[in-house]
Write an enzyme that holds these catalytic residues in place. Structure first.
Site, PDB file in Angstrom:
ATOM      1  N   CYS A 127      17.661  33.560  50.532  1.00  0.00           N
ATOM      2  CA  CYS A 127      17.955  34.420  48.787  1.00  0.00           C
ATOM      3  C   CYS A 127      17.598  32.779  47.773  1.00  0.00           C
ATOM      4  CB  CYS A 127      19.160  33.368  47.888  1.00  0.00           C
ATOM      5  SG  CYS A 127      20.058  31.942  47.738  1.00  0.00           S
ATOM      6  N   LYS A 147      51.422  34.467  34.487  1.00  0.00           N
ATOM      7  CA  LYS A 147      50.769  34.570  33.292  1.00  0.00           C
ATOM      8  C   LYS A 147      51.299  32.743  32.415  1.00  0.00           C
ATOM      9  CE  LYS A 147      48.311  37.809  34.147  1.00  0.00           C
ATOM     10  NZ  LYS A 147      46.859  38.921  33.299  1.00  0.00           N
ATOM     11  N   ILE A 188      39.290  31.965  34.964  1.00  0.00           N
ATOM     12  CA  ILE A 188      38.275  32.130  34.933  1.00  0.00           C
ATOM     13  C   ILE A 188      38.795  32.738  36.187  1.00  0.00           C
ATOM     14  CG2 ILE A 188      36.710  30.874  36.050  1.00  0.00           C
ATOM     15  CD1 ILE A 188      34.693  32.424  35.837  1.00  0.00           C
ATOM     16  N   GLN A 207      50.092  42.536  29.529  1.00  0.00           N
ATOM     17  CA  GLN A 207      49.373  42.741  28.625  1.00  0.00           C
ATOM     18  C   GLN A 207      50.152  43.358  27.753  1.00  0.00           C
ATOM     19  OE1 GLN A 207      45.162  42.868  29.929  1.00  0.00           O
ATOM     20  NE2 GLN A 207      45.612  41.451  31.537  1.00  0.00           N
TER      21      GLN A 207
END
EC number: 2.8.1.4
Length: 482
Positions: free
Chosen positions: A456, A265, A184, A296
């Site tokens: 918040c 990568k 991520i 990619q």
């Protein structure tokens, strides 16, 4: 308050033993979250559906939110449950609930029935429909494309009058599929790909390669915690952070410019494979889409895949960017991604779109792999539930305020949807709404002679944003916790 939870249809095509296991897992997941978020709400497994009941409507909104954001649910029926004597009693109860709804409109009646009764489903539909048609003069029956469909269920000796039908998330219950490790970055792609695997029933652990310092890591922790909290909080998952600065420095120093992107990568996948193997995780999840960037292409992806034995899952491989952003908006990660920096794109000035294996291996021969191994060895592993605690520990200098003076400004940093749903109104105190994803760029434009209190709902986002502002040199920031 009563909800009838219908599992996703794919659950029912499984064998009997697998179906029972899936529904038991869904029941356990729901009970885990609902017991944490509410009081006095029961979760009951009825074999082919799950009932969620409460003595009052106090936790109705919270419960419905959990049910519509939990994987494995096709739809949720909000019902009024009662007993009945006969078909006429059912008609009278339907009339009481639907009289105003069908006035001046076309309607039809649809029934689902389980159990032994002295009438069939079609007979009941005709009886109730005919009664409604006679009792409400302005209404008329239309079996095809009616304006209103009156729906109810008869289950043995119970009548479930359907108040509303709510769409579920779909997919499989969380934990019915094997765990995966999501690489991520906090951007649109990795957030959406993580969500898709949560929805499909996998516990998603998060692996972050830090290229941008503390601010980047805080941002990625925010989006990871958000995904877990909203869609997968019944699972215990890990957040793993690897400092990749030494690896990038080694690449920049020793690798040819054109090969840098693909080699970086490949290093990601090598490191991901090491971490996955350590924790017994079979698959790596990435947000890569075919042709989106130079690394990619099919050729480059094949070379990237070859460096690890871990299965690499790319749920977005054929998605358009616009569709990815649309789904990010729908699931709530768009605001995080908008302000998340992308550090990987600057690695090559003239990246190759068709890498050659021999050239990659030649360049990687210059690389000191002990740097990569050391980075993985030093990885920081934490329970994602501890991100909230860490935000408090990391920012001890952020003062918490519960009482307000007249000279302060409260900054409501919630999203526009949250602010609209529960507006923050404070007597005699100025309240300004700046969504958290705009705070970093907007805060400098504010009057710096004033003191600002960030607000918040839970205090997690406000603490993390306060830490970011303080790291950027602002000292007039505190957190408001009423």
């Amino acid at each position: 308050m009563k909800f009838i939870v219908k599992p996703h249809p794919e659950v029912f095509v499984k064998s009997d033993s697998v179906r029972k296991r899936f529904i038991r897992i869904l029941e356990s997941n729901l009970r885990s979250i609902i017991q944490r978020e509410t009081k006095g709400v029961e979760v009951i497994n009825r074999r082919d559906h799950i009932e969620v009941t409460g003595l009052s409507d106090e936790y109705r909104d919270v419960t419905l939110s959990v049910l519509t954001q939990t994987p494995g649910i096709h739809h949720v029926l909000e019902v009024k449950q009662s007993g009945f004597k006969d078909m006429h009693d059912i008609f009278e109860q339907c009339l009481e609930m639907n009289r105003e709804v069908i006035e001046g409109k076309t309607f039809c009646v649809r029934v689902k029935r389980r159990g032994n009764h002295d009438f069939t489903s079609i007979e009941l539909e005709r009886y109730v429909g005919g009664g409604l048609n006679q009792s409400v003069e302005s209404a008329s029956v239309r079996l095809k494309n009616p304006e209103v469909t009156v729906k109810f269920e008869v289950a043995n000796d119970k009548l479930n009058l359907i108040i509303a039908r709510h769409k579920g998330l779909g997919g499989f219950p969380l934990g019915t599929q094997e765990d995966v490790l999501s690489l991520i970055s906090g951007g649109f792609d990795s957030g959406v790909s993580s969500y898709l695997h949560i929805k499909r029933g996998s516990k998603v652990h998060y692996l972050f390669f830090n290229l941008g310092g503390p601010a980047h890591e805080i941002g990625v922790k925010q989006v990871s915690h958000f995904l877990w909290k909203k869609y997968g909080s019944s699972a215990k998952v890990k957040f793993i952070s690897v400092d990749f600065d030494p690896v990038v420095a080694e690449i920049l120093e020793k690798v040819d410019d054109g090969q840098m992107g693909v080699i970086l990568k490949r290093m990601f996948m090598r490191a991901g494979g090491m971490v996955a193997e350590k924790f017994g995780i079979e698959g790596l999840v990435t947000g890569e889409a075919l042709g989106q960037v130079s690394s990619q292409t099919l050729t480059n992806l094949r070379h990237i895949d070859n460096v690890t034995d871990s299965l690499i899952l790319r749920p977005l491989i054929n998605w358009d960017k616009e569709d990815i952003i649309d789904l990010a908006r729908e699931i709530g990660t768009e605001d995080f991604a908008k302000t998340m920096p992308e550090y990987c794109g600057v690695i090559s000035k003239k990246p190759t779109v068709k890498a050659v294996k021999e050239k990659l291996e030649k360049e990687e021969a210059k690389f000191d792999f002990s740097v990569l191994e050391q980075a993985v060895y030093n990885a920081r592993v934490m329970d994602i539930r501890d991100i909230e605690k860490e935000s408090q520990e990391q920012a001890p200098e952020v003062e918490m305020v519960s009482e307000l003076g007249s000279d302060v400004v409260v900054l409501d940093i919630r999203s526009a949807e949250e602010e609209d749903e529960k507006p923050l109104e404070l007597d005699g105190v100025e309240v300004t709404h700046i969504p958290f994803f705009k705070l970093a760029t907007k805060f400098g434009d504010l009057d710096q002679s004033k003191e600002y209190l960030l607000y918040c709902e839970r205090g997690v986002m406000s603490r993390l944003q306060a830490l970011l502002l303080i790291e950027n040199g602002y000292k007039n920031v505190k957190v408001y916790r009423p």
